[in-house]
Design an enzyme around this catalytic site. Structure first.
Site, PDB file in Angstrom:
ATOM      1  N   TYR A 526       0.787  -1.240   0.000  1.00  0.00           N
ATOM      2  CA  TYR A 526       0.000   0.000   0.000  1.00  0.00           C
ATOM      3  C   TYR A 526       0.813   1.281   0.000  1.00  0.00           C
ATOM      4  O   TYR A 526       0.280   2.341  -0.315  1.00  0.00           O
ATOM      5  CB  TYR A 526      -0.938   0.020   1.208  1.00  0.00           C
ATOM      6  CG  TYR A 526      -2.071  -0.960   1.077  1.00  0.00           C
ATOM      7  CD1 TYR A 526      -3.145  -0.665   0.239  1.00  0.00           C
ATOM      8  CD2 TYR A 526      -2.062  -2.160   1.751  1.00  0.00           C
ATOM      9  CE1 TYR A 526      -4.182  -1.558   0.093  1.00  0.00           C
ATOM     10  CE2 TYR A 526      -3.099  -3.060   1.613  1.00  0.00           C
ATOM     11  CZ  TYR A 526      -4.163  -2.757   0.784  1.00  0.00           C
ATOM     12  OH  TYR A 526      -5.189  -3.645   0.642  1.00  0.00           O
ATOM     13  N   LEU A 527       2.072   1.202   0.427  1.00  0.00           N
ATOM     14  CA  LEU A 527       2.837   2.428   0.569  1.00  0.00           C
ATOM     15  C   LEU A 527       3.728   2.634  -0.645  1.00  0.00           C
ATOM     16  O   LEU A 527       4.591   1.803  -0.929  1.00  0.00           O
ATOM     17  CB  LEU A 527       3.682   2.350   1.842  1.00  0.00           C
ATOM     18  CG  LEU A 527       2.837   2.144   3.106  1.00  0.00           C
ATOM     19  CD1 LEU A 527       3.718   1.979   4.314  1.00  0.00           C
ATOM     20  CD2 LEU A 527       1.866   3.305   3.301  1.00  0.00           C
TER      21      LEU A 527
END
Length: 568
Positions: A526-527
């Site tokens: 997600y990052l």
DNA sequence: ACCCTGACTTAGCATTCCGGTT
DNA sequence: AACCGGAATGCTAAGTCAGGGT
């Protein structure tokens, strides 16, 4: 490896939807064949030893290997296992073995325990030999050639047979996952490549040449009837490019998210119920980072939900509670049967809408009865090209990391403290995305060990301080070079120990805060890695402190691409 | 509009590895 | 050399979403 271009991810991409021109590989590695138990290892039925046929014995060993797991005490697990086990029995075995409770697998179980103990006790040389053999298999089967690159394959080993272990309350737990044979396997490669050969005396199910997909091997699994694939490693060009694209889509959302937010707020007032539902669901997805929530076939999987599939029973409304107005309490099982629990105040309009949605419904009714993921995603697609529900999770995760890093990093801190700040920012994201883990079994003990180390370090520090003090006193009296030097040495020692102590304390804080939170999933999925790379460059934190070797390989594109000014 | 399937990403837990300590 | 604990890696289940068929 990447030829004349510095960055393989900057090579030209295909515009016709094809994923490659050339694909060559060696096919999968099959699970080793079943080795029958030595005859001294007995299975007992109703207290009497009984020799099982090889197929029945193999399935029995799957159960025996899990005997210590609480799975095997569950009714559904036992029922499913027994039913599938009986299918493998000879007709004689079938007529004899009619009650699982009369089956005694303990000798088998003990035998496997002894074996695994023996494996641990192997000599260095033996271990080395196994390692070398694994390395040989990796070199032969673990790589493929896709276009101009030799790429690492992700999972080149076929899943071995065993008992299915679903997560949560899975109706199919305990069922037999059958052995996959060459006849089950579809090979995908390019026509002009050297095709992988099936093991002697066998045939592939099919060899195809589909360059619109990225997989090399597939087969159909027997529990859900779904397809499993062998694909490339995350470090590969094809995965890396896709990952990059994902974050670019999230960055495009950043540019228009304000517009979208004011639109869904407007839609809370719509005359049409379906639009209000869509707008409230989208608000949840945006604010709480909920998953989309596809419908699932009842009875085929564990009962879990996401946003669109929330039911009335999963939320509670409080017009006022704990001094807050318009509070919604969420309590449901999400992906992997991980519980989502949250109590949050919402805007009055949202609250009123929720009350409306709940009217005249039973607990097991859908909260959003006029909405599903397909409707939602079609709407999102109209708002922004490439926008789907999950882009919000990526966007909110990445933007949160960036903001938190800005907020939490203090320039004067040393590297360990900076890393703690990074982990805290990462943690904020993991909490947002509800990435939980079971507290490690050794958690309490490892905390204690760390505390012991801290205490020892404190003692060491006070000793060092005392020595420094006496050295100073000494120096005051004698005033010679030698004693002055001694003071300096002691001072350095105190500083060094202080630093070590601080490192340990930071480590303890970090570990405690991380007890039930899993950082890995958000870090990996997600990052936007460019945020982390930029942060490392800006604060001179070595990238190795943030990403291990595997992660650096996966994020090679970002490490090369991002400078310290990168802004998500 | 709805349903189904295929392809791909995301997920937590289990196992293995490795380096430091005894 | 054996042991231990934490980090890294492996495994495979469980999601998302698009596209095709009815």
């Amino acid at each position: 490896m990447s030829g004349p271009l510095d960055y393989q991810w900057e090579e030209e991409r295909y515009t016709d939807g094809s994923k490659w021109r050339f694909l060559e590989h060696k096919g999968p590695v099959f699970a080793p064949p079943y080795e029958p138990l030595p005859s001294k290892v007995k299975f007992y039925y109703d207290g009497k030893p009984m020799k099982l046929s090889a197929p029945a014995e193999e399935v029995a060993t799957f159960f025996a290997k899990m005997l210590d797991h609480e799975y095997t005490t569950k009714d559904i697990f036992r029922k499913n296992f027994f039913k599938d086990w009986r299918k493998e029995m000879t007709s004689e075995e079938k007529s004899k073995i009619t009650d699982l409770n009369k089956c005694d697998f303990t000798e088998m179980s003990d035998y496997f325990k002894v074996q695994s103990e023996a494996r641990k006790q192997m000599s260095k040389e033996e271990k080395q030999k196994i390692k070398e053999e694994n390395e040989r298999i990796l070199q032969e089967y673990g790589f493929c050639v896709m276009d101009n690159h030799r790429e690492r394959i992700g999972n080149f080993r076929i899943e071995p047979p065993g008992l299915f272990r679903g997560r949560g309350d899975h109706p199919k737990m305990g069922m037999l996952k059958r052995r996959i044979r060459p006849e089950d396997i579809i090979i995908n490669c390019s026509k002009d490549s050297k095709h992988p050969k099936p093991p002697p005396g066998t045939k592939w199910k099919e060899v195809r040449h589909d360059n619109k997909v990225t997989w090399l091997v597939s087969w159909t699994e027997n529990i859900q009837g779904s397809i499993k694939y062998i694909m490339l490693n995350p470090s590969s060009r094809i995965k890396g490019e896709k990952d990059w694209q994902k974050y670019e889509t999230a960055r495009r959302l950043k540019k228009c998210v304000d517009r979208l937010r004011s639109q869904y707020r407007d839609d809370w007032k719509s005359k049409e119920m379906r639009i209000r539902q869509r707008a409230v669901a989208l608000y949840f997805i945006d604010k709480l980072a909920l998953r989309a929530g596809n419908e699932k076939e009842e009875g085929e999987t564990a009962d879990t939900v996401g946003c669109c599939s929330l039911r009335v029973e999963h939320i509670k409304l409080y017009p006022e509670i704990d001094g807050q107005e318009f509070v919604v309490e969420f309590d449901f099982l999400g992906k992997d049967s991980i519980r989502y629990y949250n109590k949050i105040p919402v805007e009055k309009r949202v609250f009123k809408n929720l009350q409306l949605f709940l009217e005249n419904k039973q607990p097991e009714d859908d909260l959003f009865d006029r909405l599903n993921t397909s409707i939602l995603n079609k709407h999102l697609q109209e708002l922004m090209d490439g926008l789907t529900a999950k882009v919000f999770r990526t966007y909110n995760a990445s933007i949160t990391l960036q903001q938190q890093l800005k907020e939490l990093t203090s320039p004067e801190e040393n590297i360990p403290a900076k890393i703690l700040s990074y982990n805290r920012a990462n943690r904020a994201v993991a909490i947002l995305c509800n990435h939980q883990r079971a507290p490690p079994k050794t958690f309490e003990k490892s905390m204690q060990n760390l505390q012991t180390k801290i205490d020892a370090k404190k003692d060491q520090l006070s000793d060092a301080r005392r020595e420094l003090k006496s050295a100073k006193a000494d120096a005051k009296v004698r005033k010679d070079e030698k004693t002055k030097k001694a003071v300096e040495t002691k001072k350095k020692a105190v500083q060094r120990i202080e630093e070590q102590l601080m490192k340990l304390e930071v480590q303890a804080t970090d570990r405690e805060e991380n007890k039930q939170i899993a950082l890995g999933t958000s870090k990996l999925n997600y990052l936007d890695p460019r945020i982390s790379v930029a942060w490392c460059k800006k604060w001179n934190v070595p990238i190795e402190k943030i990403y291990n070797k595997t992660q650096r390989e996966k994020f090679a594109w970002a490490i090369d691409m991002a400078d310290e000014d990168f802004e998500f």
